[in-house]
Design an enzyme around this catalytic site. Structure first.
Site, PDB file in Angstrom:
ATOM      1  CG  ASP A  81      -9.871 -13.453 -10.497  1.00  0.00           C
ATOM      2  OD1 ASP A  81     -10.645 -12.514 -10.240  1.00  0.00           O
ATOM      3  OD2 ASP A  81      -8.639 -13.398 -10.280  1.00  0.00           O
ATOM      4  CG  HIS A  82      -9.504 -10.354 -13.522  1.00  0.00           C
ATOM      5  ND1 HIS A  82      -9.786  -9.003 -13.547  1.00  0.00           N
ATOM      6  CD2 HIS A  82      -8.864 -10.576 -12.359  1.00  0.00           C
ATOM      7  CE1 HIS A  82      -9.323  -8.445 -12.441  1.00  0.00           C
ATOM      8  NE2 HIS A  82      -8.776  -9.377 -11.683  1.00  0.00           N
ATOM      9  CG  HIS A 182      -4.059  -7.528 -10.488  1.00  0.00           C
ATOM     10  ND1 HIS A 182      -4.812  -7.076 -11.533  1.00  0.00           N
ATOM     11  CD2 HIS A 182      -4.914  -8.149  -9.649  1.00  0.00           C
ATOM     12  CE1 HIS A 182      -6.084  -7.412 -11.326  1.00  0.00           C
ATOM     13  NE2 HIS A 182      -6.165  -8.051 -10.185  1.00  0.00           N
ATOM     14  N   GLY A 183      -0.338  -8.608  -8.355  1.00  0.00           N
ATOM     15  CA  GLY A 183       0.979  -9.247  -8.423  1.00  0.00           C
ATOM     16  C   GLY A 183       2.062  -8.607  -7.581  1.00  0.00           C
ATOM     17  N   GLY A 211      -5.611  -7.782  -5.748  1.00  0.00           N
ATOM     18  CA  GLY A 211      -4.220  -7.359  -5.565  1.00  0.00           C
ATOM     19  C   GLY A 211      -3.846  -7.208  -4.103  1.00  0.00           C
ATOM     20  CB  SER A 213      -0.080 -10.753  -2.874  1.00  0.00           C
ATOM     21  OG  SER A 213      -0.901 -11.842  -3.233  1.00  0.00           O
ATOM     22  CG  ASN A 232     -10.319 -11.753  -5.869  1.00  0.00           C
ATOM     23  OD1 ASN A 232     -11.317 -11.825  -5.150  1.00  0.00           O
ATOM     24  ND2 ASN A 232     -10.348 -11.969  -7.168  1.00  0.00           N
TER      25      ASN A 232
HETATM   26 ZN    ZN Z   1      -7.790  -9.296  -9.932  1.00  0.00          ZN
END
Ligand code: ZN
Length: 286
Positions: A81-82, A182-183, A211, A213, A232
């Protein structure tokens, strides 16, 4: 069974679900996710993110994760990832990764495309798939620091650039930006579904959401219906361990570390199963 991203994407597209891409920086996380996928009989993506290498060096854990994937009863893609440097991407490939994300989205469109093209040429020659990113992915720190003044649309993927990027690079999948962050766990991101539809229309390429979540389940289902084939997940699964550990802590009796680890793994497994169920979009894995 260890596979690259191609067959997973094909199955997801055919059956209108999104395959779950879990970041698994540690072996515990990896085991929890693989157990969840096996219990659901679902294909899955695992692997390190370059950002978390200090918690599980890719050179050291890559071969172990590849072995775990090989021995799994479901198809597993070991995906970086990344990956933000060629050196690191090469380390992952050498360690047994079957897929990499080549993220050079901090460069100009031309530079990003040029570097990803080079990665694709090498990776495809050895059967490794490549995911790119057009547009930029904002993170939760940027959102909090801006105190409501961050214009997420500035990060969005330009539909006109997608087809061009795929044509130049030959990448297998593409992360697109249309409102996720993200996050994000506390506030709920607002997805721009119209923008996603424009992106979908612009190319046949497999589209990926990062992102996820904080995304509400209804929004997730809608986004999958519009053609996302990989989503993801990390924050939601990883932070599920905290609550379970805190509930288990008993001041009267010290907990052994292996007990804490087992508690964390059980919570992460349940969270991963819930994610796989949501992303299956009603499809039953056989
Ligand atoms: Zn990502």
């Amino acid at each position: 069974m260890l596979v690259n991203l191609k067959s997973l994407i094909e199955d997801a597209e055919k059956n209108h679900y999104a395959v779950a891409g879990f970041t698994t920086p540690t072996l515990d996380t990896c085991e929890a996710v693989l157990q969840a996928a096996e219990e659901m009989n679902a294909p899955v993506i695992i692997g390190q993110a370059q950002l978390y290498d200090a918690f599980g060096p890719v050179e050291k854990l890559g071969p172990v994760m590849a072995r775990m994937a090989e021995e799994a009863k479901v198809p597993v893609c070991l995906h970086l990832d990344h990956g933000t440097s060629i050196d690191y991407i090469m380390k992952a490939v050498k360690a047994g990764y079957t897929s990499v994300m080549a993220d050079f989205s901090d460069r100009s469109f031309e530079e990003n495309a040029e570097i990803v093209k080079m990665c694709v040429a090498f990776c495809h020659s050895i059967g490794v798939t490549v995911e790119g990113l057009v547009g930029r992915m904002p993170n939760v720190d940027m959102v909090e620091k801006a105190e409501g003044n961050l214009e997420l649309k500035e990060f969005f993927t330009d539909p006109d650039e997608i087809e061009k990027f795929i044509e130049i690079t030959g990448a297998d999948a593409l992360t697109v930006s249309f409102g996720t962050v993200h996050g994000m766990t506390v506030a709920k991101p607002v997805l721009d579904m119209e923008h996603l539809r424009r992106l979908r229309k612009a190319s046949d390429c497999a589209l990926v959401m990062h992102g996820s979540s904080g995304v509400a389940p209804e929004q997730m289902k809608e986004a999958i219906t519009y053609g996302l084939s990989k989503v993801n997940v990390y924050t939601k699964v990883s932070t599920s361990a905290q609550k379970a550990i805190m509930e288990a802590v008993d001041a009267e009796r010290p907990l052994y570390y292996h007990e804490i680890e087992a508690i964390a793994k059980k919570a992460m497994k349940e969270s991963a199963k819930e994610t796989i169920r949501l992303l299956s979009n009603g499809y039953i894995f056989r």
